[in-house]
Design an enzyme around this catalytic site. Sequence first.
Site, PDB file in Angstrom:
ATOM      1  N   GLN A 129       8.275 -29.324  15.652  1.00  0.00           N
ATOM      2  CA  GLN A 129       9.027 -29.587  14.423  1.00  0.00           C
ATOM      3  C   GLN A 129       9.890 -30.849  14.550  1.00  0.00           C
ATOM      4  O   GLN A 129      10.081 -31.567  13.563  1.00  0.00           O
ATOM      5  CB  GLN A 129       9.904 -28.371  14.089  1.00  0.00           C
ATOM      6  N   LYS A 148      13.328 -23.848  14.854  1.00  0.00           N
ATOM      7  CA  LYS A 148      12.405 -22.776  14.459  1.00  0.00           C
ATOM      8  C   LYS A 148      13.080 -21.451  14.773  1.00  0.00           C
ATOM      9  O   LYS A 148      13.920 -21.375  15.676  1.00  0.00           O
ATOM     10  CB  LYS A 148      11.097 -22.874  15.247  1.00  0.00           C
ATOM     11  N   ASP A 169       7.570 -19.322   7.028  1.00  0.00           N
ATOM     12  CA  ASP A 169       6.445 -19.590   7.939  1.00  0.00           C
ATOM     13  C   ASP A 169       5.595 -18.316   7.870  1.00  0.00           C
ATOM     14  O   ASP A 169       5.693 -17.575   6.874  1.00  0.00           O
ATOM     15  CB  ASP A 169       6.945 -19.890   9.375  1.00  0.00           C
ATOM     16  N   ASN A 174      -0.065 -18.706   2.393  1.00  0.00           N
ATOM     17  CA  ASN A 174       0.498 -19.786   1.579  1.00  0.00           C
ATOM     18  C   ASN A 174      -0.229 -21.119   1.787  1.00  0.00           C
ATOM     19  O   ASN A 174      -0.625 -21.782   0.823  1.00  0.00           O
ATOM     20  CB  ASN A 174       1.994 -19.930   1.910  1.00  0.00           C
ATOM     21  N   SER A 197      10.733 -29.332   1.518  1.00  0.00           N
ATOM     22  CA  SER A 197      11.972 -28.575   1.759  1.00  0.00           C
ATOM     23  C   SER A 197      13.171 -29.518   1.680  1.00  0.00           C
ATOM     24  O   SER A 197      14.220 -29.173   1.137  1.00  0.00           O
ATOM     25  CB  SER A 197      11.946 -27.935   3.150  1.00  0.00           C
TER      26      SER A 197
END
Length: 450
Positions: free
Chosen positions: A110, A125, A165, A239, A382
């Site tokens: 990330q 995370k 997630d 998703n 986001s």
Amino acid sequence: MSYVQRVMEGLRAKYAYQPEFLQAAEEVLFSMQPLFDKESKYEENGILERIVVPERTVEFRVAWTDDKNKVQVNNGYRIQYNSALGPYKGGIRFHPSVNQGILKFLGFEQIFKNSLTGLPLGGAKGGADFDPKGKSDAEVMRFCQAFMTELTRYVGAVIDVPAGDIGVGAREIGYMYGQYKRLTSRYEGVLTGKGLKWGGSLARKEATGFGNVYFAENMLKAVGQEIEGKTAAVSGSGNVAIYTIQKLYELGARPVTVSDSKGCIYQPNGIDLEVLKQVKEQERAPLTRYAELCKDAQYVSVADYPAGEHPVWNVGAQLAFPSATQNELTLADAKNLLFKGCVLVSEGANMPSTLDATKAFLEAGICYGPAKCANAGGVATSQLEMEQNAGMTSWTFDEVDGKLKGIMAGIFKAAHDTAEEFGKPGNYVMGGNIAGFRKVADSMIEQGVM
Ligand code: NDP
Ligand code: 2IT
């Protein structure tokens, strides 16, 4: 021994019990060797030694009562990996396989993904070994409230902003947001992926899948090809997979597969998107239900998969979008894809390809979009949600989607140009890693030793 080898040896000696973290570190570190051959400042400033260690790891007990009034206990985590570029940012995963090693691999990835977006975002995370499957809505709510009761101490709109997630979607974000507000009295953008009525952004739900297809479009364009008219294999059915399929249809491709943890679907005439949404978003049912509703869909159960292979990667698709989970695409799968003429692999999931599968794609010279480039549209959007929340405003779908498209083109350009700079044109693993790393590492040097 090179700088990279020395740091990697240290990690292997210390973290043998975190194989996914070691895998992610190995992929990133070794791909950046040419940077360290050229620049000594990273070694002089101990950047690698620092960047592989999270700034902070929180592990906590999550106790809740199930519908039978029995006490249940799970392990909750938040790993605040790196804040050189901005507030910590990254998803929350609820899945029985969650442990510190899995979250370290995701948090480490990330950092560089968020850097590549060009937006002011640190890397983080979190999650829990909670399995939302088979739980009632009330149980999920109590779990989310218990999880957020502890997490509240560590998050905030300019501190750390979690999102969804695996196993965490709009429902879970809603319950966690409610609990944060109740405990802090603050109505702020502490989470992203929120409901549209209470601070969510249009196009965030679609962003990871749409962004991945935009990234694929950029890769294909660079070699004079396009999405239109091609068949696509997609794994997962959550998703990311759903909105990858939607965008593939919009651009004239034919997605023919989906999968979940129990099996996969092959539908040569194309996946029925509306049925998929009904089964997965509304009914939360397994793909056996999809197979009942679509008579032309062929279902294969995991028990019948050939050893080490996943049938979705063996249907003769030209495009592949792994969108389920880590290490879901093995060397055997890569060989099947390549043998049957696949020209592009673009990763919706995080680290879906094993190291040897990645190597096979790079050696074959096909368009290969590594996760931290290809799926960065989710976290980028986001940030657009955070920006709207901070300005107490909201933008139209087209405005957000237009910005997402621009961000994915920017990530492509960064990976593309950096790969050329280091003499490996078309290697977006190297290009993406170096481009993402340099910005974080240079910022760490400027901010001093910590
Ligand atoms: P969802 O929970 O919505 O969907 C996950 C899908 O993957 C489900 O179909 C699930 O099947 C399948 N899956 C999960 N674990 C396994 C497993 N161990 N074996 C086989 N199938 C599995 O999650 P998302 O779609 O949000 O996430 C998918 C991937 O994309 C993850 O790697 C995530 O980290 C990554 N990602 C997500 C982003 C986002 O914005 N949501 C952003 C960037 C990356 P089942 O339902 O049966 O468990
Ligand atoms: O892996 C990821 O990039 C995500 N799950 C999304 C993170 C975010 O903060 O939107």
